[in-house]
Design an enzyme around this catalytic site. Sequence first.
Site, short mmCIF file in Angstrom:
data_model
loop_
_atom_site.label_atom_id
_atom_site.label_comp_id
_atom_site.label_asym_id
_atom_site.label_seq_id
_atom_site.Cartn_x
_atom_site.Cartn_y
_atom_site.Cartn_z
CB SER A 99 -0.87 0.01 1.29
OG SER A 99 -0.44 -0.20 2.55
CB THR A 203 -1.55 6.01 4.55
OG1 THR A 203 -2.46 5.82 3.52
CG2 THR A 203 -0.81 7.11 4.33
CB THR A 221 -0.50 6.02 0.68
OG1 THR A 221 -1.09 4.83 0.53
CG2 THR A 221 -1.34 7.17 -0.36
NE ARG A 231 -8.62 7.75 -3.45
CZ ARG A 231 -8.03 7.53 -2.43
NH1 ARG A 231 -6.68 7.21 -2.72
NH2 ARG A 231 -8.63 7.48 -1.44
CB VAL A 232 -5.45 12.64 -5.47
CG1 VAL A 232 -4.66 13.08 -4.54
CG2 VAL A 232 -4.70 12.53 -6.93
N GLY A 233 -5.93 10.78 -2.99
CA GLY A 233 -6.55 10.39 -1.45
C GLY A 233 -6.33 11.75 -0.70
CG ASP A 234 -5.95 10.72 3.43
OD1 ASP A 234 -5.82 9.79 2.71
OD2 ASP A 234 -5.52 10.46 4.52
CB THR A 254 -3.77 5.24 8.17
OG1 THR A 254 -3.42 4.10 7.37
CG2 THR A 254 -4.07 4.71 9.58
N GLY A 255 -6.23 5.40 6.26
CA GLY A 255 -7.28 4.77 5.87
C GLY A 255 -8.11 5.37 4.73
N1 GLY Z 1 -5.27 7.10 3.00
C1 GLY Z 1 -4.65 6.68 1.70
C2 GLY Z 1 -5.81 7.19 0.71
O1 GLY Z 1 -7.00 7.11 0.98
O2 GLY Z 1 -5.37 7.04 -0.47
#
Ligand code: GLY
Length: 342
Positions: A99, A203, A221, A231-234, A254-255
Amino acid sequence: MTTRREFLIGTGAGIAALGTARLGNAQDLGQRPEPELGLIDKIVHPQGRPLRLPLVVSTWDHGLAANQSAWEILKDGGRALDAVEQGVRVTEADPEVRSVGYGGLPDREGNVTLDSCIMDETGNAGSVAFLQNIMHPISVARKVMEDTPHVMLVGEGARHFAMDNGFPEEDLLTEKSRRTWKEWLKTSEYKPWAPASDPAHDTISMLAIDKQNNLSGSCTTSGLAFKMHGRVGDSPIIGASLFVDNEVGAACATGVGEEVMKTVGSFLIVELMRQGMSPQKACREGIRRIVARNPDWRDVQVGYLAVDRSGRVGAFCIQPGFQFSVMNEQGNLLLDAEHWEG
Ligand code: GLY
């Protein structure tokens, strides 16, 4: 409620598992056992005592190895910023962590795309998003922070910036992750919100306080497995996955990134600590905000980790299963975070 926790001690040479014990047996890192279980506030900080500094904390069990690398810098009086960069580079280079970085699971089109950010004691920050073919996005994020007038670079721009600065282009999709992706393609079932029962975890985010009492944090991550392309996360979003305020403390996440972004979780937790909440209570409140607005919270995992500048640690998550790693001169400890009881 009592659950079995692992108790690991690291030494300067590496990490050796000395056995298992209930978390409540750890009165303090490496010190005499205490029989009763309870809140992290009670367990890690009996009588409210902060942990000795310097200190490094990070998400999940892959944080143990990352902490050890960060510790090599912290113990010699090095800067927290260097520690949090070097620490998560260990995870980025580990193909078994599926991950993060090299060996990370790809998006649905088979591309490994990486998100990362870093923040220092002055409030300076750098990040990269949707970066491909570069093993160490955390170091690119630091370069963005230190060598450009900007905070964030994405995609091709970030990749070109990295190559211009000497980062080699590499294929990050390992044979193992390629096989997992091919298997997924047979059904193409997309369940990004599944609780963190997947041993691949998530992450790595890391926070450190150095001998000069300065804080820094990092996050890196490959994001949700089989996510939509683009797609981009937090993880590259300052304030969501990571926030550092040297006057108060620092928090990281994380998550499922969407939930963290919509509540600006790490910034929220640091602000709550500024108002006097302990790191543990602030992390719990960060989780409560997610649960309160999301009727499907039982299908979502988010974990928060925080430290205040005195060395008190907090961790809280939605689903059981989120572990975090804490290291100072007394040891390297893997703990279960408390979770939302509903
Ligand atoms: N926390 C990692 C993501 O959602 O990409």
